[in-house]
Design a protein around this motif. Structure first.
Motif, PDB file in Angstrom:
ATOM      1  N   SER A  77      43.466 -15.154  39.037  1.00 56.67           N
ATOM      2  CA  SER A  77      44.498 -15.768  38.204  1.00 56.67           C
ATOM      3  C   SER A  77      44.351 -15.376  36.727  1.00 56.67           C
ATOM      4  O   SER A  77      45.186 -15.753  35.912  1.00 56.67           O
ATOM      5  N   ASP A  78      43.323 -14.585  36.438  1.00 57.03           N
ATOM      6  CA  ASP A  78      43.174 -14.108  35.065  1.00 57.03           C
ATOM      7  C   ASP A  78      44.328 -13.156  34.721  1.00 57.03           C
ATOM      8  O   ASP A  78      44.696 -12.284  35.513  1.00 57.03           O
ATOM      9  N   GLU A  79      44.880 -13.359  33.530  1.00 59.22           N
ATOM     10  CA  GLU A  79      46.101 -12.628  33.161  1.00 59.22           C
ATOM     11  C   GLU A  79      45.890 -11.100  33.149  1.00 59.22           C
ATOM     12  O   GLU A  79      46.752 -10.342  33.593  1.00 59.22           O
ATOM     13  N   THR A  80      44.758 -10.660  32.633  1.00 57.35           N
ATOM     14  CA  THR A  80      44.493  -9.217  32.540  1.00 57.35           C
ATOM     15  C   THR A  80      43.866  -8.681  33.823  1.00 57.35           C
ATOM     16  O   THR A  80      44.308  -7.646  34.359  1.00 57.35           O
ATOM     17  N   LEU A  81      42.872  -9.387  34.305  1.00 59.75           N
ATOM     18  CA  LEU A  81      42.102  -8.893  35.440  1.00 59.75           C
ATOM     19  C   LEU A  81      42.884  -9.018  36.759  1.00 59.75           C
ATOM     20  O   LEU A  81      42.783  -8.152  37.638  1.00 59.75           O
TER      21      LEU A  81
END
Ligand SMILES: Nc1ncnc2c1ncn2[C@@H]1O[C@H](COP(=O)(O)OP(=O)(O)O)[C@@H](O)[C@H]1O
Ligand SMILES: [Mg+2]
Length: 322
Positions: A249-253
């Protein structure tokens, strides 16, 4: 059936439409030519892909040289029948008298398999052709029709031998059947993708060839995704990351991980079907990677030829399908 692959006189490239038969025929042809064999690539009713693939402006309706040691021909049914008829009748005059009368032409068009038989006859003829006291070609590679049609084509000489009384048709039929069934001189190279339907078709095709007593050589598995994602992370840590909800759910990862997972699933699917194929058909396999290119030309053919080189040298053709 041991001995080098390129020591054969005829290799028949067979497989489902679109899996890369023409590409594989050209890559094998280019490799054998580079190794000093004089090679003819014989295509059946192809849409002249040879022009793009080798960057040469010819129509290939007659045998034409593509590069050093490499020739190609695009066999059309009518021209093959004419050549075959002349071969059988030993005279162009007789051929015209018999075959080129309208009534005969109309009749011939209605005989099932006759044009195919002529193309097979022409292929066989090129394996026997002599020039300057030696064979004109060391190796002929037949870029055959797709799966549905190839068994019909290869069965024709046998049908002729079984049904037609001894005469001018039967001599070439006997010679081509003896070539097709001799593993020292001829092998079928099944070509496939490591996907569900192409593998299923390949297994069935191998079965059909076996029933006809036609020998299979290596199977080429084309367009394989790179096997492993080199993330730089140890495998366990990477697996962990792929499973982690907070990382997903991490925006970048998140998007990167989803792409990585997709890639891994794609490669795993390939691996599954490669193993399935190997289990059903214990034939040696040659693996070719998916080349991501916007134009597929002779540099692609040579890259695939390079990939084949070591694998072909290491081939153990004493393995046979059950
Ligand atoms: N290893 C490969 N990587 C990427 N694209 C490929 C590869 N092999 C074949 N292709 C592409 O797949 C398509 C079908 O190939 P082709 O050799 O014409 O198949 P076939 O002769 O079996 O119909 C072509 O567009 C070709 O450029
Ligand atoms: Mg093709």
């Amino acid at each position: 059936m041991a001995g080098p692959l390129f020591g054969r006189r005829l290799l028949i490239i067979a497989g489902k439409g679109g899996v890369g038969r023409t590409t594989v025929a050209c890559a094998l042809g280019a490799l054998a030519a580079r190794q000093g064999k004089r090679v003819l690539i014989a295509q059946t009713r192809s849409k002249n892909r040879l022009r793009e693939l080798f960057g040469v402006e010819r129509d290939f309706s007659e045998v034409a040289q593509v590069r050093e040691n490499l020739w190609a021909v695009n066999m059309t049914p009518e021209a093959s029948l004419r050549e075959y008829g002349m071969m059988v009748m030993h005279s162009a005059f007789l051929y015209r008298q018999v075959f080129e009368r309208d009534v005969v032409r109309a009749f011939l068009r209605a005989v099932p398999g006759l044009y195919d038989y002529a193309m097979l006859g022409k292929t066989w003829f090129h394996t026997t052709e002599q020039q300057g006291g030696r064979p004109r070609f060391d190796l002929v590679i037949l870029d055959g029709p797709a799966t549905g049609h190839i068994l019909t084509l290869l069965r024709l000489p046998k049908i002729i031998l079984d049904t037609i009384p001894e005469g001018p048709m039967t001599g070439p039929a006997r010679d081509s059947w003896s070539l097709l069934t001799d593993p020292k001189r001829c092998l079928t190279v099944l070509t496939t993708l490591a996907e569900d339907l192409p593998v299923t078709e390949t297994i069935q095709l191998a079965q059909g060839l076996r029933e006809l007593t036609l020998p299979c050589g290596p199977v080429v598995v084309n367009r394989l995704y790179p096997p492993r994602l080199h993330s730089g992370l140890p495998k366990l840590a990477f697996d962990e990351l792929l499973r982690s909800d907070s990382a997903q759910s991490d925006e970048t990862l998140g998007p990167v991980l989803r792409a990585a997972r997709l890639h891994r699933q794609r490669a795993q699917l390939n691996e599954h079907h490669v193993a399935r194929l190997h289990k059903a058909l214990p034939l040696p396999q040659l693996h070719l990677p998916y080349l991501f290119r916007d134009s597929f030309d002779q540099t692609a053919i040579d890259e695939l030829g390079d990939r084949l080189e070591g694998q072909v040298a290491a081939l153990d053709l004493s393995q046979r399908a059950k």
